[in-house]
Enzyme design. Sequence first.
Site, PDB file in Angstrom:
ATOM      1  N   GLN A 115      32.689  56.881  46.773  1.00  0.00           N
ATOM      2  CA  GLN A 115      32.354  55.952  47.846  1.00  0.00           C
ATOM      3  C   GLN A 115      33.597  55.675  48.677  1.00  0.00           C
ATOM      4  O   GLN A 115      34.634  55.289  48.148  1.00  0.00           O
ATOM      5  CB  GLN A 115      31.803  54.654  47.246  1.00  0.00           C
ATOM      6  CG  GLN A 115      31.269  53.658  48.247  1.00  0.00           C
ATOM      7  CD  GLN A 115      30.682  52.442  47.551  1.00  0.00           C
ATOM      8  OE1 GLN A 115      30.591  52.389  46.330  1.00  0.00           O
ATOM      9  NE2 GLN A 115      30.281  51.450  48.310  1.00  0.00           N
ATOM     10  N   SER A 118      35.805  50.676  51.662  1.00  0.00           N
ATOM     11  CA  SER A 118      36.869  49.705  51.922  1.00  0.00           C
ATOM     12  C   SER A 118      38.085  50.348  52.575  1.00  0.00           C
ATOM     13  O   SER A 118      38.411  51.514  52.332  1.00  0.00           O
ATOM     14  CB  SER A 118      37.298  49.028  50.620  1.00  0.00           C
ATOM     15  OG  SER A 118      36.256  48.248  50.083  1.00  0.00           O
ATOM     16  N   GLU A 233      24.655  49.556  44.619  1.00  0.00           N
ATOM     17  CA  GLU A 233      25.900  49.420  43.868  1.00  0.00           C
ATOM     18  C   GLU A 233      25.912  48.121  43.073  1.00  0.00           C
ATOM     19  O   GLU A 233      26.283  48.089  41.897  1.00  0.00           O
ATOM     20  CB  GLU A 233      27.094  49.462  44.820  1.00  0.00           C
ATOM     21  CG  GLU A 233      28.442  49.316  44.115  1.00  0.00           C
ATOM     22  CD  GLU A 233      29.607  49.302  45.078  1.00  0.00           C
ATOM     23  OE1 GLU A 233      30.713  49.668  44.652  1.00  0.00           O
ATOM     24  OE2 GLU A 233      29.431  48.908  46.244  1.00  0.00           O
ATOM     25  N   GLU A 371      33.506  35.977  45.966  1.00  0.00           N
ATOM     26  CA  GLU A 371      33.426  35.023  47.076  1.00  0.00           C
ATOM     27  C   GLU A 371      32.420  35.480  48.121  1.00  0.00           C
ATOM     28  O   GLU A 371      31.597  34.697  48.623  1.00  0.00           O
ATOM     29  CB  GLU A 371      34.821  34.861  47.713  1.00  0.00           C
ATOM     30  CG  GLU A 371      35.851  34.165  46.838  1.00  0.00           C
ATOM     31  CD  GLU A 371      36.430  35.075  45.760  1.00  0.00           C
ATOM     32  OE1 GLU A 371      37.152  34.572  44.889  1.00  0.00           O
ATOM     33  OE2 GLU A 371      36.159  36.298  45.793  1.00  0.00           O
TER      34      GLU A 371
END
Length: 402
Positions: A115, A118, A233, A371
């Site tokens: 993947q 990010s 995921e 978060e």
Amino acid sequence: MSTATSSDIEIVEQALDALLAEFDPKKVDDRTFRGARFDAGLAWVHFPKGHGGLGLRPELNRRIEERVRQAGAKAQDPASFFMALAGPTIVTHGSDDVKKRFLRPMFTGEELWCQLFSEPGAGSDFAGLGTKAVRDGDEWIINGQKVWNTLAHLADWGMLVTRTDPDAPKHKGMTYFALDMKAPGVEVRPLRQITGEAEFNEVYMTDARVPDAHRIGEVGEGWRAALTTLMNERTAIGGGGGGNAKRRGPIDEAIKIWNSKPAEARSEGHKDQLMRLFCKSEALRLTNMRAAQAAKAGNPGPEGSISKLMLADFNKKVTEFSIELMGADGMVGYDFSFRRPDSLSVDGSEGGVRHAFLRVRANSIEGGTSEIMRNILGEQVLGLPGEPRVDKDIAWSKVPRS
């Protein structure tokens, strides 16, 4: 909620009978068997016919897996973990040609995936990514950097999301591709973790070329395709902690350590902690069962995100408790030397609880930070007011960056 009908079950059972009669998993190699299973529509039974499925209810996958394992088939290679992410994304958003090209070798294990989401400047704010893709005839030229890419050093293909229109709002100018990880201009570098492993990587793309034929979804619709990947995921990660009736995950290790201690060393305080952790583990397991039963068309609902969030905190607590039970022994007996793993290391099978105690630090980051998960659940599941987003409707190129 609809469930599999008796006729659907009969169709699957007949297909399994025919598969196992012609391909005995004890006599043929694993890739041959998995290829035959795909061709019979028993890879992802809820996928369309011709693409590894029969167009039936997804809960029938469990029955298929039970029967082929009973017949002697091997379990899925942990290094093929990303099949659970790429498969549903491709079948939902890819063209027929993309499905034909990628799904079968993905399921057989001939081609491994990773993947590529990010970036150093776009982690929690994934839609702020800046890896650039510029159209050049029938190809796209890719330049940029990705980070925290699990098993990218082993992968043949990467799920790559890029910026194709910097003048569109950030959620609108993204496009999703399958990237050949061995292509010129693609470089994979290791990132050493606290465990000593380099399971994670950073990937650099310098004038790398991707055929438009390997695009997954429409140009500018990468955000929609990426959401499919991310939801699967979170379910895959969240589903790893509840276990099943035979193996319940990290709580089993805590129970094993507790039972190994002499009676005089078992305090009432630790006993109370263990029971509380066991109850949480069971709640997670049952939530995961509900998520599996509620899944429709292979793309999960919010239960997977809930499990992912709770699992991150639970794994930290249960491994901390296990190390506490071990006392000074928990500080020795683990190899911290640098190594490049050839599979996922999340189960702690090599280093046991000592490895798991270190590895679970990543649980609150990978697949979406805790978060961000709380924001997603609050806004999209509970319907709470969203945080102010001043950059939502302006061009990505005009968004201030540090």
